[in-house]
Design a protein around this motif. Structure first.
Motif, PDB file in Angstrom:
ATOM      1  N   PRO A 242       0.879  -1.234  -0.227  1.00 22.67           N
ATOM      2  CA  PRO A 242      -0.014   0.103  -0.050  1.00 22.67           C
ATOM      3  C   PRO A 242       0.814   1.184   0.090  1.00 22.67           C
ATOM      4  CG  PRO A 242      -0.736  -1.674   1.573  1.00 22.67           C
ATOM      5  CD  PRO A 242       0.525  -2.097   1.231  1.00 22.67           C
ATOM      6  N   GLY A 243       0.615   2.214  -1.008  1.00 24.22           N
ATOM      7  CA  GLY A 243       1.291   3.492  -1.009  1.00 24.22           C
ATOM      8  C   GLY A 243       2.538   3.255  -1.734  1.00 24.22           C
ATOM      9  N   GLY A 244       2.726   2.186  -2.354  1.00 24.83           N
ATOM     10  CA  GLY A 244       3.852   1.922  -3.071  1.00 24.83           C
ATOM     11  C   GLY A 244       3.838   2.665  -4.652  1.00 24.83           C
ATOM     12  N   CYS A 245       4.955   2.712  -4.860  1.00 22.51           N
ATOM     13  CA  CYS A 245       5.208   3.478  -6.240  1.00 22.51           C
ATOM     14  C   CYS A 245       5.691   2.779  -7.501  1.00 22.51           C
ATOM     15  CB  CYS A 245       6.033   4.668  -6.134  1.00 22.51           C
ATOM     16  SG  CYS A 245       5.159   6.162  -5.463  1.00 22.51           S
ATOM     17  N   ILE A 246       5.285   3.075  -8.650  1.00 21.41           N
ATOM     18  CA  ILE A 246       5.811   2.342  -9.793  1.00 21.41           C
ATOM     19  C   ILE A 246       6.245   3.370 -10.947  1.00 21.41           C
ATOM     20  CG2 ILE A 246       3.407   2.166 -10.640  1.00 21.41           C
ATOM     21  CD1 ILE A 246       4.444  -0.845 -12.078  1.00 21.41           C
ATOM     22  N   LEU A 247       7.472   3.020 -11.246  1.00 16.91           N
ATOM     23  CA  LEU A 247       7.977   4.132 -12.282  1.00 16.91           C
ATOM     24  C   LEU A 247       7.993   3.411 -13.709  1.00 16.91           C
ATOM     25  CD1 LEU A 247       9.672   6.645 -12.329  1.00 16.91           C
ATOM     26  CD2 LEU A 247      11.579   5.346 -11.842  1.00 16.91           C
ATOM     27  N   PHE A 248       7.453   3.956 -14.476  1.00 18.86           N
ATOM     28  CA  PHE A 248       7.192   3.465 -16.210  1.00 18.86           C
ATOM     29  C   PHE A 248       8.288   4.292 -17.062  1.00 18.86           C
ATOM     30  CE2 PHE A 248       3.146   2.689 -14.166  1.00 18.86           C
ATOM     31  CZ  PHE A 248       3.045   1.379 -14.456  1.00 18.86           C
ATOM     32  N   GLY A 249       8.389   3.901 -18.367  1.00 18.86           N
ATOM     33  CA  GLY A 249       9.360   4.612 -18.947  1.00 18.86           C
ATOM     34  C   GLY A 249       8.655   5.848 -19.426  1.00 18.86           C
ATOM     35  N   SER A 250       9.589   7.026 -20.402  1.00 20.92           N
ATOM     36  CA  SER A 250       8.738   8.343 -20.511  1.00 20.92           C
ATOM     37  C   SER A 250       7.731   8.139 -21.536  1.00 20.92           C
ATOM     38  CB  SER A 250       9.950   9.033 -21.047  1.00 20.92           C
ATOM     39  OG  SER A 250      10.634   8.524 -21.700  1.00 20.92           O
ATOM     40  N   ALA A 251       7.475   6.948 -22.026  1.00 22.28           N
ATOM     41  CA  ALA A 251       7.083   6.915 -23.404  1.00 22.28           C
ATOM     42  C   ALA A 251       5.651   6.075 -23.039  1.00 22.28           C
ATOM     43  CB  ALA A 251       7.424   6.199 -24.613  1.00 22.28           C
ATOM     44  N   GLU A 252       5.652   5.907 -21.888  1.00 17.64           N
ATOM     45  CA  GLU A 252       4.318   5.037 -21.341  1.00 17.64           C
ATOM     46  C   GLU A 252       3.079   5.923 -20.661  1.00 17.64           C
ATOM     47  OE1 GLU A 252       6.981   0.946 -21.389  1.00 17.64           O
ATOM     48  OE2 GLU A 252       7.144   2.579 -19.710  1.00 17.64           O
ATOM     49  N   THR A 253       2.041   5.780 -20.962  1.00 18.47           N
ATOM     50  CA  THR A 253       0.830   6.480 -20.324  1.00 18.47           C
ATOM     51  C   THR A 253      -0.032   5.634 -19.718  1.00 18.47           C
ATOM     52  OG1 THR A 253      -0.085   6.436 -22.613  1.00 18.47           O
ATOM     53  CG2 THR A 253       1.016   8.509 -22.315  1.00 18.47           C
ATOM     54  N   VAL A 254       0.228   4.967 -18.549  1.00 15.64           N
ATOM     55  CA  VAL A 254      -0.481   3.864 -18.130  1.00 15.64           C
ATOM     56  C   VAL A 254      -1.623   4.444 -17.216  1.00 15.64           C
ATOM     57  CG1 VAL A 254      -0.044   2.066 -16.369  1.00 15.64           C
ATOM     58  CG2 VAL A 254       1.933   2.565 -17.884  1.00 15.64           C
ATOM     59  N   ASN A 255      -1.516   5.488 -16.839  1.00 15.00           N
ATOM     60  CA  ASN A 255      -2.713   5.883 -16.273  1.00 15.00           C
ATOM     61  C   ASN A 255      -3.875   6.148 -17.011  1.00 15.00           C
ATOM     62  OD1 ASN A 255      -1.406   7.978 -17.382  1.00 15.00           O
ATOM     63  ND2 ASN A 255      -2.271   9.642 -16.001  1.00 15.00           N
ATOM     64  N   LEU A 256      -3.708   6.077 -18.301  1.00 20.02           N
ATOM     65  CA  LEU A 256      -4.861   6.144 -19.221  1.00 20.02           C
ATOM     66  C   LEU A 256      -5.567   4.750 -19.408  1.00 20.02           C
ATOM     67  CD1 LEU A 256      -3.473   8.432 -22.116  1.00 20.02           C
ATOM     68  CD2 LEU A 256      -4.997   9.155 -20.089  1.00 20.02           C
ATOM     69  N   LEU A 257      -4.766   3.599 -19.065  1.00 19.30           N
ATOM     70  CA  LEU A 257      -5.320   2.335 -19.061  1.00 19.30           C
ATOM     71  C   LEU A 257      -5.673   1.853 -17.886  1.00 19.30           C
ATOM     72  CD1 LEU A 257      -1.994   0.725 -21.101  1.00 19.30           C
ATOM     73  CD2 LEU A 257      -4.542   1.344 -21.899  1.00 19.30           C
ATOM     74  N   ASP A 258      -5.245   2.374 -16.847  1.00 27.24           N
ATOM     75  CA  ASP A 258      -5.858   1.749 -15.491  1.00 27.24           C
ATOM     76  C   ASP A 258      -5.908   2.994 -14.429  1.00 27.24           C
ATOM     77  OD1 ASP A 258      -6.147   0.375 -13.176  1.00 27.24           O
ATOM     78  OD2 ASP A 258      -4.881  -1.342 -14.034  1.00 27.24           O
ATOM     79  N   ALA A 259      -7.180   2.914 -14.068  1.00 27.79           N
ATOM     80  CA  ALA A 259      -7.675   4.183 -13.325  1.00 27.79           C
ATOM     81  C   ALA A 259      -6.950   4.054 -11.937  1.00 27.79           C
ATOM     82  CB  ALA A 259      -9.034   4.461 -13.160  1.00 27.79           C
ATOM     83  N   ARG A 260      -6.547   2.723 -11.493  1.00 28.51           N
ATOM     84  CA  ARG A 260      -6.159   2.726 -10.133  1.00 28.51           C
ATOM     85  C   ARG A 260      -4.574   3.133 -10.068  1.00 28.51           C
ATOM     86  NH1 ARG A 260      -6.926  -3.804 -10.235  1.00 28.51           N
ATOM     87  NH2 ARG A 260      -5.614  -3.403 -12.106  1.00 28.51           N
ATOM     88  N   PHE A 261      -4.054   3.491 -10.996  1.00 24.57           N
ATOM     89  CA  PHE A 261      -2.724   4.077 -11.023  1.00 24.57           C
ATOM     90  C   PHE A 261      -3.000   5.434 -10.871  1.00 24.57           C
ATOM     91  CE2 PHE A 261      -1.676   0.008 -12.325  1.00 24.57           C
ATOM     92  CZ  PHE A 261      -0.537  -0.649 -11.665  1.00 24.57           C
ATOM     93  N   GLU A 262      -2.337   6.259 -10.087  1.00 26.27           N
ATOM     94  CA  GLU A 262      -2.441   7.784  -9.843  1.00 26.27           C
ATOM     95  C   GLU A 262      -1.099   8.172 -10.398  1.00 26.27           C
ATOM     96  OE1 GLU A 262      -2.695  10.986  -6.380  1.00 26.27           O
ATOM     97  OE2 GLU A 262      -2.303   8.675  -5.915  1.00 26.27           O
ATOM     98  N   SER A 263      -1.374   9.082 -11.370  1.00 27.94           N
ATOM     99  CA  SER A 263      -0.344   9.729 -12.080  1.00 27.94           C
ATOM    100  C   SER A 263       0.538  10.477 -11.371  1.00 27.94           C
ATOM    101  CB  SER A 263      -0.420  10.271 -13.342  1.00 27.94           C
ATOM    102  OG  SER A 263       0.464  10.720 -13.993  1.00 27.94           O
ATOM    103  N   LEU A 264       1.557  10.709 -11.185  1.00 34.35           N
ATOM    104  CA  LEU A 264       2.601  11.762 -10.583  1.00 34.35           C
ATOM    105  C   LEU A 264       3.430  12.215 -11.566  1.00 34.35           C
ATOM    106  CD1 LEU A 264       3.760   9.441  -7.303  1.00 34.35           C
ATOM    107  CD2 LEU A 264       1.644  11.067  -7.352  1.00 34.35           C
ATOM    108  N   SER A 265       3.074  12.222 -12.736  1.00 36.41           N
ATOM    109  CA  SER A 265       3.704  12.348 -13.883  1.00 36.41           C
ATOM    110  C   SER A 265       4.328  13.897 -13.917  1.00 36.41           C
ATOM    111  CB  SER A 265       2.930  12.217 -15.170  1.00 36.41           C
ATOM    112  OG  SER A 265       3.713  12.311 -16.186  1.00 36.41           O
ATOM    113  N   GLU A 266       5.569  13.918 -14.164  1.00 33.83           N
ATOM    114  CA  GLU A 266       5.923  15.330 -14.493  1.00 33.83           C
ATOM    115  C   GLU A 266       6.966  15.097 -15.855  1.00 33.83           C
ATOM    116  OE1 GLU A 266       8.502  16.932 -11.417  1.00 33.83           O
ATOM    117  OE2 GLU A 266       6.972  16.416  -9.957  1.00 33.83           O
ATOM    118  N   ALA A 267       6.714  16.502 -16.454  1.00 30.12           N
ATOM    119  CA  ALA A 267       7.493  16.323 -17.855  1.00 30.12           C
ATOM    120  C   ALA A 267       7.460  14.958 -18.769  1.00 30.12           C
ATOM    121  CB  ALA A 267       8.725  17.150 -17.382  1.00 30.12           C
ATOM    122  N   LYS A 268       8.753  14.373 -18.809  1.00 26.19           N
ATOM    123  CA  LYS A 268       8.945  13.377 -19.560  1.00 26.19           C
ATOM    124  C   LYS A 268       8.688  11.982 -18.849  1.00 26.19           C
ATOM    125  CE  LYS A 268      12.675  12.465 -22.569  1.00 26.19           C
ATOM    126  NZ  LYS A 268      13.353  12.064 -21.750  1.00 26.19           N
TER     127      LYS A 268
END
Ligand code: SAM
Length: 276
Positions: A242-268
């Motif tokens: 719980p509260g864990g974080c996941i880091l994706f690559g800069s070209a991946e837009t995962v939060n659009l695919l799965d609403a359970r991931f809250e984006s902390l996205s910044e820039a790239k």
């Protein structure tokens, strides 16, 4: 060696079936350059000969070598410095604060390729603890997985060429954590031993949940179709504390695919926290 349209189609069917990687039209040149050495090393005079044999008498080892050769393994140390800076200044301190009662920290690098990514994480952990995290009384482990046995064996060795350490590794990290070994650079054992490697095909699933504080799943989802991505994200969701974080690559837009991931996205770069 050149490649016919039907051999190219068979190769991409095999790769998709085994790894879910989608090889697009027009990538014949890639198949040619990656499969030619596989054909040679298994004693076939041409790609056509290799494909013909595998169609008639599939050999698990050779088919796996084809899939692994086509799994695109581009990687380098601290790839995407902004993401690693965020890991250093936000994700890691926060994960450690959450884990302070148990002093147990688990990081998973899914699709770790030849090791530069998990070792970058391990070096950040050394920096953070001012030395070996295990001497500071913490139970810390980086678990690194990949589909490619060849990549895993290179990763385990922790030996890199001048060109590889020249890509992304800061000079002070090179001096602190590597020593010369012939023309190459060998990673010191203390950092190497913080990382354990296992073969894992992300599309085959795994027994879990694995309970990680941080997950890096970078530059691999881009090769899969939407359904495969969703299936993997669904499993990964349950592997995070719980509260864990996941880091994706800069070209991946995962939060659009799965609403359970809250984006902390910044820039790239793309990092997400799990909503629970
Ligand atoms: C482009 S590399 C990314 C390496 C590293 N994560 C980075 O960002 O630098 C992609 C890696 O994904 C691995 N891979 C491809 N398909 C996979 C699958 N189905 N399961 C696990 N790993 C896979 C490849 O073997 C390759 O090492």
């Amino acid at each position: 060696m050149s490649i016919s349209a039907s051999d190219f189609d068979w190769i991409r069917m095999l790769v998709r079936r085994s790894s879910a990687i989608v090889i697009e039209d027009g990538k014949e040149y890639l198949a040619e350059s990656k499969i030619t050495p596989v054909a040679r090393s298994h004693g076939f005079g041409s790609i056509a000969h290799l494909v013909q044999e595998m169609r008639q008498k599939p050999d698990e080892k050779v088919c796996r070598a084809i899939v692994e050769a086509m799994a695109i393994g581009e990687t380098y140390f601290f790839r995407d410095p902004q993401a690693f800076q965020f890991l250093r200044t936000n994700m890691l301190p926060e994960a450690m604060a959450r884990a302070s009662a148990t002093k147990r920290l688990r990081v998973w690098c899914a699709a770790s390729s030849t090791g530069q990514e998990p070792y970058s994480v391990a070096m950040i952990l050394f920096e953070h603890f001012g030395g070996d995290p295990r001497s500071a009384g913490w139970d810390v482990r980086v678990v690194a997985t990949d589909i490619s046995l060849e990549a895993l064996s290179r990763a385990r060795a922790g030996r890199y060429s001048q060109q590889e350490v020249g890509r992304g590794l800061p000079a002070k990290m090179l001096v602190r954590h590597f020593h010369r070994s012939g023309l190459d650079w060998q990673l010191n054992d203390d950092v190497r031993q913080l990382v354990e490697y296992e073969r894992l095909n992300l599309v085959e699933g795994w027994s879990g949940p694995m309970r990680f504080n941080l997950i890096l799943m970078r530059n691999v989802l881009i090769y899969f179709d939407v359904e495969t991505k969703r299936g993997i994200l669904d499993r990964v969701f349950h592997d995070l504390e719980p509260g864990g974080c996941i880091l994706f690559g800069s070209a991946e837009t995962v939060n659009l695919l799965d609403a359970r991931f809250e984006s902390l996205s910044e820039a790239k770069s793309m990092w997400c926290r799990v909503r629970r």
